[in-house]
Write a protein that holds these residues in place. Sequence first.
Motif, mmCIF file in Angstrom:
data_model
loop_
_atom_site.group_PDB
_atom_site.id
_atom_site.type_symbol
_atom_site.label_atom_id
_atom_site.label_comp_id
_atom_site.label_asym_id
_atom_site.label_seq_id
_atom_site.Cartn_x
_atom_site.Cartn_y
_atom_site.Cartn_z
ATOM 1 N N PHE A 113 20.303 -7.248 -27.969
ATOM 2 C CA PHE A 113 19.165 -7.235 -27.047
ATOM 3 C C PHE A 113 18.833 -5.839 -26.538
ATOM 4 N N LEU A 114 19.795 -4.901 -26.651
ATOM 5 C CA LEU A 114 19.511 -3.528 -26.242
ATOM 6 C C LEU A 114 18.402 -2.936 -27.101
ATOM 7 N N GLY A 115 18.358 -3.316 -28.390
ATOM 8 C CA GLY A 115 17.289 -2.833 -29.268
ATOM 9 C C GLY A 115 15.920 -3.272 -28.779
ATOM 10 N N VAL A 116 15.810 -4.531 -28.363
ATOM 11 C CA VAL A 116 14.541 -5.022 -27.820
ATOM 12 C C VAL A 116 14.230 -4.315 -26.504
ATOM 13 N N LEU A 117 15.259 -4.108 -25.696
ATOM 14 C CA LEU A 117 15.084 -3.444 -24.406
ATOM 15 C C LEU A 117 14.515 -2.041 -24.584
ATOM 16 N N LEU A 118 15.019 -1.311 -25.573
ATOM 17 C CA LEU A 118 14.608 0.075 -25.776
ATOM 18 C C LEU A 118 13.264 0.195 -26.483
ATOM 19 N N PHE A 119 13.054 -0.610 -27.514
ATOM 20 C CA PHE A 119 11.907 -0.398 -28.407
ATOM 21 C C PHE A 119 10.886 -1.530 -28.409
ATOM 22 N N GLY A 120 11.080 -2.511 -27.512
ATOM 23 C CA GLY A 120 10.218 -3.686 -27.587
ATOM 24 C C GLY A 120 9.083 -3.738 -26.595
ATOM 25 N N TRP A 121 8.865 -2.654 -25.819
ATOM 26 C CA TRP A 121 7.827 -2.709 -24.789
ATOM 27 C C TRP A 121 6.458 -3.098 -25.346
ATOM 28 N N ASN A 122 6.081 -2.536 -26.473
ATOM 29 C CA ASN A 122 4.760 -2.797 -27.049
ATOM 30 C C ASN A 122 4.819 -3.741 -28.235
ATOM 31 N N LYS A 123 5.999 -4.357 -28.454
ATOM 32 C CA LYS A 123 6.168 -5.221 -29.629
ATOM 33 C C LYS A 123 6.418 -6.681 -29.264
ATOM 34 N N VAL A 124 6.866 -6.940 -28.035
ATOM 35 C CA VAL A 124 7.066 -8.313 -27.581
ATOM 36 C C VAL A 124 6.364 -8.473 -26.237
ATOM 37 N N ASN A 125 6.124 -9.715 -25.836
ATOM 38 C CA ASN A 125 5.438 -9.916 -24.558
ATOM 39 C C ASN A 125 6.376 -9.656 -23.384
ATOM 40 N N LYS A 126 5.820 -9.634 -22.175
ATOM 41 C CA LYS A 126 6.589 -9.269 -20.983
ATOM 42 C C LYS A 126 7.767 -10.211 -20.754
ATOM 43 N N GLY A 127 7.544 -11.494 -20.971
ATOM 44 C CA GLY A 127 8.606 -12.465 -20.729
ATOM 45 C C GLY A 127 9.795 -12.270 -21.648
ATOM 46 N N VAL A 128 9.516 -12.018 -22.927
ATOM 47 C CA VAL A 128 10.588 -11.802 -23.900
ATOM 48 C C VAL A 128 11.356 -10.528 -23.565
#
Length: 463
Positions: free
Chosen positions: A110-125
Amino acid sequence: MPSVEILSRIQFAFTIAFHYIYPPLSIGLGVCLVIMEGLYLKTGLLLYKDITRFWIKIFALIFGIGVATGIVMEFEFGTNWATYSHYVGDIFGSALAAEGIFAFAMESAFLGVLLFGWNKVNKGVHFFSTCMVALGSIFSALWIVIANSWQQTPAGFRIEGEGLKARAVVTDFWEMVLNPSSVDRFSHVIIGAFLAGSFLVISVGAWYILKERHIKHAQAMFKVGLSVAAVAALLQLFTGHRSAHYVSKYQPEKLAAMEGHYDSSAVAPMYIVGWVDNKAEKTTGIKIPGGLSFLTHNSFSAPVQGLNATPKEERPTAVNFVFQMYHIMISIGVALIALTIFGVVLLWKNKLFNKRWLMIIFCWSVLLPQIANQVGWYAAEVGRQPWVVYKLLKTSDALSKKVTADQVMFSLILFTFVYVVLFALFIYLLNRKIQHGPDISEHAESEYDGYYHDNITFHPTKL
């Protein structure tokens, strides 16, 4: 040259103390990140998004250094402490496997999503990922503390073999996990981690306020850090009291060393400050008569088992060291309670951010939880000696049989050099990120003012 045992103990103490700078920061910072991003989702204010993204970068730096320094200790179990590893392998193996599967893997993914997911997943995710990273760091600490707690209060096992071939084997996994000290020790450790991470946030916020940079962002992060720190500081008072109860019941000679109490069974004072003369078996200092008796038995007249009730070969020899480390931890804990409560009162009165002297104190306060966490572990581990597994395996018997003092000394010097360089690199990168500050979104500060009607500013000329 010191013996292999002394050098191996010094080496392990040094490497684990250096490693332990980072996990508490990441655990406490993870909780702050959940609150910051939760406020962003609740309010929609870009300011909270800015500070969340800023602290995520620092979290990643701390996480990376923590992983790198943690790997070393696993090799030390095999090189310096082979007999110990054979003895506790079944216990430690199950706990560390659970930590890797249920905690570290989840946190890393989940750290990968935390670092690089701001513009790739919605706010809830993204917020869910933040929660999972924070939860993963807490679970990681849980399993490590369980493994260590088993050494303090072994349970759920049987001994197979004899002599050098003896080993502890798990007979009841959940009894091993829920050994008598694991819950109390975990709660005490995790609250200490919350304090370490929250005071890092407070310190950086205070520094920005002193430098008159990113004022609204600094105030927002300061408030989040102070909220976590105030709750954690008060909870630590409760968990510390609980820990004293378990130590008095299961490791009475450790508690006796912490308070320099020698009488086999007598009313015991609690020292504010003092000095222990182990040869004379005497402690002098400022004390509360019957204080330790009350702390452990809720009675000022209850007897407490002292060091003289235990044979000398089975009790800690560095009594004054344990005493001083324990009292430093207590003193810092009291100071953190006073500092956070004072900060909350001033925040409630809208007088917190225009007191320069207090911002200077908060800026340097980041050191206090770190020191308390370190000396607390020193007291716990040195106070357990001469046992590496309490009443089952002595530290002197847990060493590798083939390692020489020269080899340990060489590796200790090498580790010292590498860790000094690594720490310097960490401070350099951390300073760069703090100097750069959060990337400010357009209209973020005006949105914050409009939402909270908070126009507190910092005026050094008025202080």
